[in-house]
Design a protein around this motif. Sequence first.
Motif, PDB file in Angstrom:
ATOM      1  N   LEU A 272       2.154   0.602   3.891  1.00 19.94           N
ATOM      2  CA  LEU A 272       2.811   1.352   2.821  1.00 19.94           C
ATOM      3  C   LEU A 272       3.486   0.425   1.821  1.00 19.94           C
ATOM      4  CD1 LEU A 272       4.427   4.252   4.906  1.00 19.94           C
ATOM      5  CD2 LEU A 272       2.497   4.444   3.323  1.00 19.94           C
ATOM      6  N   LEU A 273       4.204  -0.570   2.338  1.00 17.33           N
ATOM      7  CA  LEU A 273       4.903  -1.494   1.452  1.00 17.33           C
ATOM      8  C   LEU A 273       3.940  -2.352   0.631  1.00 17.33           C
ATOM      9  CD1 LEU A 273       7.680  -2.620   3.956  1.00 17.33           C
ATOM     10  CD2 LEU A 273       8.078  -1.376   1.827  1.00 17.33           C
ATOM     11  N   ARG A 274       2.780  -2.647   1.229  1.00 20.25           N
ATOM     12  CA  ARG A 274       1.809  -3.514   0.564  1.00 20.25           C
ATOM     13  C   ARG A 274       0.791  -2.740  -0.262  1.00 20.25           C
ATOM     14  NH1 ARG A 274       1.961  -8.799   0.034  1.00 20.25           N
ATOM     15  NH2 ARG A 274      -0.169  -9.178   0.773  1.00 20.25           N
ATOM     16  N   GLY A 275       0.806  -1.379  -0.146  1.00 22.77           N
ATOM     17  CA  GLY A 275      -0.139  -0.573  -0.906  1.00 22.77           C
ATOM     18  C   GLY A 275      -1.571  -0.770  -0.486  1.00 22.77           C
ATOM     19  N   LEU A 276      -1.806  -0.906   0.835  1.00 26.15           N
ATOM     20  CA  LEU A 276      -3.145  -1.216   1.338  1.00 26.15           C
ATOM     21  C   LEU A 276      -3.989   0.040   1.503  1.00 26.15           C
ATOM     22  CD1 LEU A 276      -2.141  -3.801   4.083  1.00 26.15           C
ATOM     23  CD2 LEU A 276      -2.934  -4.262   1.764  1.00 26.15           C
ATOM     24  N   GLY A 277      -5.240  -0.057   1.175  1.00 23.51           N
ATOM     25  CA  GLY A 277      -6.189   1.017   1.418  1.00 23.51           C
ATOM     26  C   GLY A 277      -5.796   2.328   0.784  1.00 23.51           C
ATOM     27  N   GLY A 278      -5.189   2.271  -0.398  1.00 23.67           N
ATOM     28  CA  GLY A 278      -4.806   3.503  -1.075  1.00 23.67           C
ATOM     29  C   GLY A 278      -3.425   3.986  -0.718  1.00 23.67           C
ATOM     30  N   ALA A 279      -2.709   3.245   0.202  1.00 24.49           N
ATOM     31  CA  ALA A 279      -1.342   3.637   0.549  1.00 24.49           C
ATOM     32  C   ALA A 279      -0.429   3.424  -0.651  1.00 24.49           C
ATOM     33  CB  ALA A 279      -0.835   2.812   1.736  1.00 24.49           C
ATOM     34  N   VAL A 280       0.677   4.167  -0.672  1.00 21.83           N
ATOM     35  CA  VAL A 280       1.627   4.055  -1.776  1.00 21.83           C
ATOM     36  C   VAL A 280       2.383   2.747  -1.642  1.00 21.83           C
ATOM     37  CG1 VAL A 280       3.521   5.191  -2.971  1.00 21.83           C
ATOM     38  CG2 VAL A 280       1.872   6.557  -1.690  1.00 21.83           C
ATOM     39  N   GLY A 281       2.295   1.860  -2.619  1.00 22.36           N
ATOM     40  CA  GLY A 281       3.039   0.601  -2.572  1.00 22.36           C
ATOM     41  C   GLY A 281       4.421   0.796  -3.156  1.00 22.36           C
ATOM     42  N   SER A 282       5.466   0.475  -2.398  1.00 21.04           N
ATOM     43  CA  SER A 282       6.817   0.773  -2.861  1.00 21.04           C
ATOM     44  C   SER A 282       7.535  -0.430  -3.432  1.00 21.04           C
ATOM     45  CB  SER A 282       7.645   1.339  -1.713  1.00 21.04           C
ATOM     46  OG  SER A 282       7.821   0.377  -0.726  1.00 21.04           O
ATOM     47  N   GLY A 283       7.006  -1.622  -3.190  1.00 22.77           N
ATOM     48  CA  GLY A 283       7.645  -2.818  -3.735  1.00 22.77           C
ATOM     49  C   GLY A 283       9.060  -3.005  -3.245  1.00 22.77           C
ATOM     50  N   ARG A 284       9.896  -3.660  -4.069  1.00 20.24           N
ATOM     51  CA  ARG A 284      11.293  -3.910  -3.725  1.00 20.24           C
ATOM     52  C   ARG A 284      12.180  -3.196  -4.719  1.00 20.24           C
ATOM     53  NH1 ARG A 284      12.310 -10.201  -2.094  1.00 20.24           N
ATOM     54  NH2 ARG A 284      10.812 -10.350  -0.410  1.00 20.24           N
ATOM     55  N   ALA A 285      13.135  -2.455  -4.194  1.00 16.29           N
ATOM     56  CA  ALA A 285      14.091  -1.815  -5.090  1.00 16.29           C
ATOM     57  C   ALA A 285      14.814  -2.890  -5.885  1.00 16.29           C
ATOM     58  CB  ALA A 285      15.090  -0.992  -4.283  1.00 16.29           C
ATOM     59  N   GLY A 286      14.868  -2.690  -7.220  1.00 15.65           N
ATOM     60  CA  GLY A 286      15.538  -3.681  -8.051  1.00 15.65           C
ATOM     61  C   GLY A 286      14.737  -4.938  -8.236  1.00 15.65           C
ATOM     62  N   GLY A 287      13.478  -4.968  -7.696  1.00 13.46           N
ATOM     63  CA  GLY A 287      12.661  -6.155  -7.830  1.00 13.46           C
ATOM     64  C   GLY A 287      11.597  -5.946  -8.885  1.00 13.46           C
ATOM     65  N   ALA A 288      10.322  -5.933  -8.432  1.00 11.91           N
ATOM     66  CA  ALA A 288       9.223  -5.838  -9.374  1.00 11.91           C
ATOM     67  C   ALA A 288       9.055  -4.442  -9.928  1.00 11.91           C
ATOM     68  CB  ALA A 288       7.934  -6.287  -8.696  1.00 11.91           C
ATOM     69  N   GLY A 289       9.828  -3.488  -9.392  1.00  8.57           N
ATOM     70  CA  GLY A 289       9.742  -2.141  -9.929  1.00  8.57           C
ATOM     71  C   GLY A 289       9.052  -1.197  -8.993  1.00  8.57           C
ATOM     72  N   GLU A 290       9.256   0.101  -9.237  1.00  4.91           N
ATOM     73  CA  GLU A 290       8.659   1.140  -8.407  1.00  4.91           C
ATOM     74  C   GLU A 290       7.135   1.005  -8.429  1.00  4.91           C
ATOM     75  OE1 GLU A 290       8.889   4.279  -5.781  1.00  4.91           O
ATOM     76  OE2 GLU A 290      10.524   3.165  -6.706  1.00  4.91           O
ATOM     77  N   GLY A 291       6.536   1.039  -7.256  1.00  8.00           N
ATOM     78  CA  GLY A 291       5.096   0.949  -7.170  1.00  8.00           C
ATOM     79  C   GLY A 291       4.582  -0.475  -7.009  1.00  8.00           C
ATOM     80  N   ALA A 292       5.457  -1.481  -7.157  1.00 11.21           N
ATOM     81  CA  ALA A 292       5.024  -2.862  -6.984  1.00 11.21           C
ATOM     82  C   ALA A 292       4.775  -3.142  -5.512  1.00 11.21           C
ATOM     83  CB  ALA A 292       6.091  -3.813  -7.523  1.00 11.21           C
TER      84      ALA A 292
END
Length: 545
Positions: free
Chosen positions: A69-89
């Motif tokens: 989920l965090l990495r956005g693998l295989g169509g999973a929702v990538g959440s990135g880092r809050a306050g980092g690269a932004g929502e979806g990163a």
Amino acid sequence: MTDNATSDASDSYRDAAEEILRRLAGAGAALREDQWRAIEALVVHRKRVLLVQRTGFGKSAVYFVATALLRGLGGAVGSGRAGGAGEGAVAGPTVIVSPLLALMRNQVEAAAGAGIHAATINSANVEEWAEIEKRIEAGEIDVLLVSPERLNNPDFRDRVLPELADACGLLVVDEAHCISDWGHDFRPDYRRIASFLERLGDDVPVLATTATANARVVDDVAEQLGRDSLVLRGPLGRDSLRLGALRLHSPAHRLAWLAGRLGDLPGSGIIYTLTVAGAEDVAAFLRSAGHDVVAYSGRTDTAERQAAEADLLANRVKALVATSALGMGFDKPDLGFVIHLGAPASPIAYYQQVGRAGRAVDTADVLLLPGPEDERIWRYFASLAFPAAERVDETLSVLAAADRPLSTQVLETRVDLRRNRLELMLKVLDVDGAVRRVRGGWVATGQPWAYDSERYARLAAQRSQEQQIMREYAAMTGCRMRFLREQLDDPYADDCGRCDGCAGRWYPDEAPADALAAAQEHLGRAGVVVEPRRMWPTGGAAIGV
């Protein structure tokens, strides 16, 4: 993020998490409620989570699903880092601190099934470190597994660890009870995780997992995780395990019972002994009796250990005769039995070892064969605990007087401590800041250090209490599973209905006469076989040899 937005995010993540789990575990798999609660806390809320669940619960699924989920693998929702690269990163790689190479191998294979690219950094693949670091920088590694010992390797600690902490998207501490010196398997190297935690950003989630922690250990680990850790604790009962304990007349009777009854036990399994010599001797006797078994201990060569594990996994042997070296991380879902030839000194260690059995079968047999010699072995291992203040002061003085780093081998010739005990002491002193491991060995830092006599006395008292509990377990007539679960402070503990205390003896209580005669002859042999050492001891020049 508003409550409604958080709820919507959780719903979308839940659907994606279920799909990832099916890729990991098969089409019929579904998340348990506490698995989802942990994933949600890590991915949506960026919390630090301590997950205390029985063996076979699926703790590894939590960190693989969270990683995807965090990495956005295989169509999973990538959440990135809050306050980092932004929502979806996309978040950085997951770092898993894991105690055993066998577990690392299993994890890499399991991750690949879900499209998660995993790699390991350990003592067996130093030549691959540079390439792995490049792949991390290129974003090609989703999961990096490292052993706790790596955290204090000078090169890794000073060069790799800072960059890894900066890039880390999720930190996982497997077998987290090893962090606590109140635990049955305290490992000083695990204390190094504290320095890793300090380097992490506030938005980096952390997951610690264990199946063997009582309330005191849980509190200790949660305190070290910090940041209002979420503790998720479930029932620790194992419905497939049929426990029993049988006290026989002598070592020969126990060995004969094993030789005469091993073939009747279901499937393949593990026979635990308390010492390396015991494992090798029992394996030799059982082979002479016609059983296909292999000895397994910390003294076994790495290649031979891997071959033995593979043979047991494929049911090519009836059993591995093993020390506690075969414990955490070994995963054979259809393991049919666990026999202990001698009682471990801790009920929590015993629960951890018997938990190898019965993960994917309806019934697995677990039997303890205690003996009076067990207590002598307990006393011996207790004597190897943290040394007295005089030995610590002696070691610090030797290091302070040296004009260069001293290796453990050289130190062993200058202080009155054997290798294993010396290494344990140095690791504790290193964590406390009194010594530091550098290229070439150890140096004293000059920082003040006080011997905590009261704490070591409390730990010794705790170990003595654990030994008394094992005596009670061997002699009890009530439910054995309930007894073990109560030692782990499991609030859900109840009678199992299957053990010899609940349903009566399920095992024969006599050794076959022919097996007894053979065991008596085997144990009556004069002398012992002494294998030659592969390496001449170092440091001899320091003592004029």
